[in-house]
Design an enzyme around this catalytic site. Structure first.
Site, PDB file in Angstrom:
ATOM      1  N   LEU A  17       0.838  -1.209   0.000  1.00 58.76           N
ATOM      2  CA  LEU A  17       0.000   0.000   0.000  1.00 58.76           C
ATOM      3  C   LEU A  17       0.866   1.249   0.000  1.00 58.76           C
ATOM      4  O   LEU A  17       0.437   2.317  -0.438  1.00 58.76           O
ATOM      5  CB  LEU A  17      -0.911  -0.007   1.230  1.00 58.76           C
ATOM      6  N   GLY A  18       2.082   1.147   0.524  1.00 54.44           N
ATOM      7  CA  GLY A  18       2.992   2.285   0.554  1.00 54.44           C
ATOM      8  C   GLY A  18       4.090   2.044   1.561  1.00 54.44           C
ATOM      9  O   GLY A  18       4.067   1.066   2.300  1.00 54.44           O
ATOM     10  N   GLN A  21       6.154   5.698   7.594  1.00 60.62           N
ATOM     11  CA  GLN A  21       7.205   6.187   8.485  1.00 60.62           C
ATOM     12  C   GLN A  21       8.051   5.046   9.030  1.00 60.62           C
ATOM     13  O   GLN A  21       9.229   5.183   9.306  1.00 60.62           O
ATOM     14  CB  GLN A  21       6.505   6.896   9.659  1.00 60.62           C
ATOM     15  N   PHE A  22       7.431   3.872   9.178  1.00 61.41           N
ATOM     16  CA  PHE A  22       8.100   2.761   9.869  1.00 61.41           C
ATOM     17  C   PHE A  22       8.451   1.626   8.929  1.00 61.41           C
ATOM     18  O   PHE A  22       8.827   0.561   9.381  1.00 61.41           O
ATOM     19  CB  PHE A  22       7.181   2.228  10.970  1.00 61.41           C
ATOM     20  N   GLY A  23       8.240   1.816   7.604  1.00 55.98           N
ATOM     21  CA  GLY A  23       8.543   0.712   6.698  1.00 55.98           C
ATOM     22  C   GLY A  23       7.342   0.386   5.832  1.00 55.98           C
ATOM     23  O   GLY A  23       6.365   1.134   5.788  1.00 55.98           O
ATOM     24  N   VAL A  25       4.006  -1.019   4.211  1.00 57.23           N
ATOM     25  CA  VAL A  25       2.654  -1.352   4.660  1.00 57.23           C
ATOM     26  C   VAL A  25       1.961  -2.096   3.518  1.00 57.23           C
ATOM     27  O   VAL A  25       1.988  -1.637   2.370  1.00 57.23           O
ATOM     28  CB  VAL A  25       1.843  -0.095   5.035  1.00 57.23           C
ATOM     29  N   LYS A  39       1.339  -2.993   8.874  1.00 58.39           N
ATOM     30  CA  LYS A  39       2.614  -2.264   8.895  1.00 58.39           C
ATOM     31  C   LYS A  39       3.694  -3.252   9.321  1.00 58.39           C
ATOM     32  O   LYS A  39       3.603  -3.855  10.385  1.00 58.39           O
ATOM     33  CB  LYS A  39       2.579  -1.127   9.919  1.00 58.39           C
ATOM     34  N   ASP A 131       0.153  14.366  15.384  1.00 60.64           N
ATOM     35  CA  ASP A 131       0.529  14.616  13.977  1.00 60.64           C
ATOM     36  C   ASP A 131      -0.710  14.581  13.092  1.00 60.64           C
ATOM     37  O   ASP A 131      -0.751  13.865  12.090  1.00 60.64           O
ATOM     38  CB  ASP A 131       1.581  13.601  13.504  1.00 60.64           C
TER      39      ASP A 131
HETATM   40  C1  6XL Z   1      -4.805   1.593   7.084  1.00 61.10           C
HETATM   41  N1  6XL Z   1      -4.113   1.998   5.846  1.00 61.10           N
HETATM   42  C2  6XL Z   1      -2.818   2.457   5.960  1.00 61.10           C
HETATM   43  C3  6XL Z   1      -2.131   2.897   4.824  1.00 61.10           C
HETATM   44  C4  6XL Z   1      -0.715   3.371   4.930  1.00 61.10           C
HETATM   45  C5  6XL Z   1       0.209   2.906   3.979  1.00 61.10           C
HETATM   46  C6  6XL Z   1       1.534   3.315   4.086  1.00 61.10           C
HETATM   47  N2  6XL Z   1       1.966   4.139   5.051  1.00 61.10           N
HETATM   48  C7  6XL Z   1       1.077   4.595   5.972  1.00 61.10           C
HETATM   49  N3  6XL Z   1       1.570   5.458   6.982  1.00 61.10           N
HETATM   50  N4  6XL Z   1       1.503   6.785   6.714  1.00 61.10           N
HETATM   51  C8  6XL Z   1       1.840   7.678   7.639  1.00 61.10           C
HETATM   52  C9  6XL Z   1       2.295   7.268   8.941  1.00 61.10           C
HETATM   53  C10 6XL Z   1       2.624   8.240   9.893  1.00 61.10           C
HETATM   54  C11 6XL Z   1       3.050   7.859  11.162  1.00 61.10           C
HETATM   55  C12 6XL Z   1       3.395   8.954  12.176  1.00 61.10           C
HETATM   56  C13 6XL Z   1       3.976   8.377  13.454  1.00 61.10           C
HETATM   57  C14 6XL Z   1       2.112   9.732  12.521  1.00 61.10           C
HETATM   58  C15 6XL Z   1       4.408   9.921  11.559  1.00 61.10           C
HETATM   59  C16 6XL Z   1       3.158   6.511  11.484  1.00 61.10           C
HETATM   60  C17 6XL Z   1       2.826   5.540  10.519  1.00 61.10           C
HETATM   61  F1  6XL Z   1       2.946   4.240  10.853  1.00 61.10           F
HETATM   62  C18 6XL Z   1       2.386   5.908   9.241  1.00 61.10           C
HETATM   63  C19 6XL Z   1       2.012   4.948   8.197  1.00 61.10           C
HETATM   64  O1  6XL Z   1       2.085   3.719   8.337  1.00 61.10           O
HETATM   65  C20 6XL Z   1      -0.293   4.264   5.923  1.00 61.10           C
HETATM   66  C21 6XL Z   1      -1.239   4.903   6.917  1.00 61.10           C
HETATM   67  O2  6XL Z   1      -1.200   4.217   8.135  1.00 61.10           O
HETATM   68  C22 6XL Z   1      -2.764   2.859   3.559  1.00 61.10           C
HETATM   69  C23 6XL Z   1      -4.085   2.382   3.475  1.00 61.10           C
HETATM   70  N5  6XL Z   1      -4.844   2.297   2.322  1.00 61.10           N
HETATM   71  C24 6XL Z   1      -4.489   2.531   1.042  1.00 61.10           C
HETATM   72  C25 6XL Z   1      -5.397   2.249   0.007  1.00 61.10           C
HETATM   73  C26 6XL Z   1      -5.021   2.501  -1.296  1.00 61.10           C
HETATM   74  N6  6XL Z   1      -3.811   2.989  -1.563  1.00 61.10           N
HETATM   75  C27 6XL Z   1      -2.968   3.239  -0.549  1.00 61.10           C
HETATM   76  N7  6XL Z   1      -3.278   3.028   0.749  1.00 61.10           N
HETATM   77  C28 6XL Z   1      -4.758   1.945   4.651  1.00 61.10           C
HETATM   78  O3  6XL Z   1      -5.944   1.517   4.576  1.00 61.10           O
END
Ligand code: 6XL
Length: 271
Positions: A17-18, A21-23, A25, A39, A131
């Site tokens: 999905l992307g 911040q921590f790697g 997901v 994550k 944040d």
């Molecule tokens: C629950 N969730 C999480 C994500 C997703 C994906 C990648 N990085 C993140 N992020 N983004 C931001 C983030 C920020 C933090 C702070 C501690 C507040 C700085 C801590 C995190 F752990 C994250 C994280 O994990 C997320 C956000 O947690 C994407 C989803 N969905 C989709 C759907 C379609 N395309 C892309 N993503 C989704 O449903």
């Protein structure tokens, strides 16, 4: 048996999905039918034991406008954090890729009200996000918007992110007391919510454009705030201005903001 512990055998990992911040997901299917986001915590990015302790509290925070933490897989490394899945990704990307006419004022206001409801719930539970921004909100079906990653900022090990002088610190969403003393509170979340409203009503513009962090800090400390977004109703901009009170005491709590915005929404919808 800790009910917030998830057995990785019950998780089938799918597409990426992307990279958060921590790697990485990834989407995951849990127990054969539940869509989740997983994550996979990159070693050294998070104080894991502290987080695992907090996880039992976080799983208790349940609201229709909060991305639900289902649990953790903490018996192996990297640990997994398993949450509810939101199919349209971050609100920031959703605003930027959806054309403004598709997002009329009623829809933009409704998005802000949903975030406000989630934040009023956290406020009631004395839980600070630290944040809040459109990049940390997620969109599901029918323009459902939920607040994500609340409280996780406390576990980030990268001091470029945690110290207010660091290159990754969210300066543009921070009030004076956070810039000067890193004094976080639900009222500093309220300031960030005002900036989030500005992001929503500009359909995803970056606050303060290309100003450097130093220039933004100077402006904020001298009471200069973001301008009214083009076409934004005065009464909606007035709510943003309330969120940007110089001291935390004069900013309204989320439960008051929720009433304000709902009243405006009923009037706007009536027109
Ligand atoms: C629950 N969730 C999480 C994500 C997703 C994906 C990648 N990085 C993140 N992020 N983004 C931001 C983030 C920020 C933090 C702070 C501690 C507040 C700085 C801590 C995190 F752990 C994250 C994280 O994990 C997320 C956000 O947690 C994407 C989803 N969905 C989709 C759907 C379609 N395309 C892309 N993503 C989704 O449903």
């Amino acid at each position: 048996h800790d009910k917030w512990e998830i057995d990785p055998v019950e998780l089938v990992l799918k597409e990426v999905l992307g990279a958060g911040q921590f790697g990485v997901v990834r989407r995951g299917v849990w127990r054969g039918r539940i869509d989740t986001a997983v994550k996979m915590m990159k070693e050294g990015t998070m104080s894991e034991d502290d987080f695992i302790d907090e996880a039992k509290v976080m799983t208790q925070l349940q609201h229709q406008n909060l991305v639900q933490l289902y649990g953790v897989c903490s018996k192996h490394r990297p640990i997994y954090i398993v949450t509810e899945f939101m199919k349209h990704g971050s609100l920031f990307n959703y605003l930027r890729r959806t054309s403004p006419d598709q997002l009329g004022h009623a829809v933009l206001l409704d998005m802000c009200i949903q975030v406000c409801r989630g934040m009023a719930y956290l406020e009631r539970h004395n839980y600070i996000h630290r944040d809040l921004a459109t990049r940390n909100c997620l969109v599901g079906d029918e323009n459902v918007v939920k607040v994500a990653d609340f409280g996780l900022a406390r576990y980030v090990l990268d001091d470029q992110y945690t110290s207010s002088g660091g290159s990754k610190f969210p300066i543009k969403w921070a009030p004076p007391e956070v810039l000067n003393f890193t004094r976080f509170s639900s009222k500093s979340d309220v300031w960030a919510f005002g900036v989030l409203m500005w992001e929503v009503f500009t359909c995803g513009k970056v606050p303060y454009g290309r100003l450097t962090n130093t220039e933004v800090v100077n402006r904020v400390q001298h009471g200069q705030v973001l301008e009214k977004p083009k076409g934004c109703l005065d009464e909606i901009y007035k709510v943003m201005r309330l969120c940007w009170g110089q001291t935390p005491e004069i900013r309204p709590p989320f439960r008051v903001l929720k009433e304000e915005l709902t009243t405006i929404s009923q009037r706007v919808l009536a027109d």
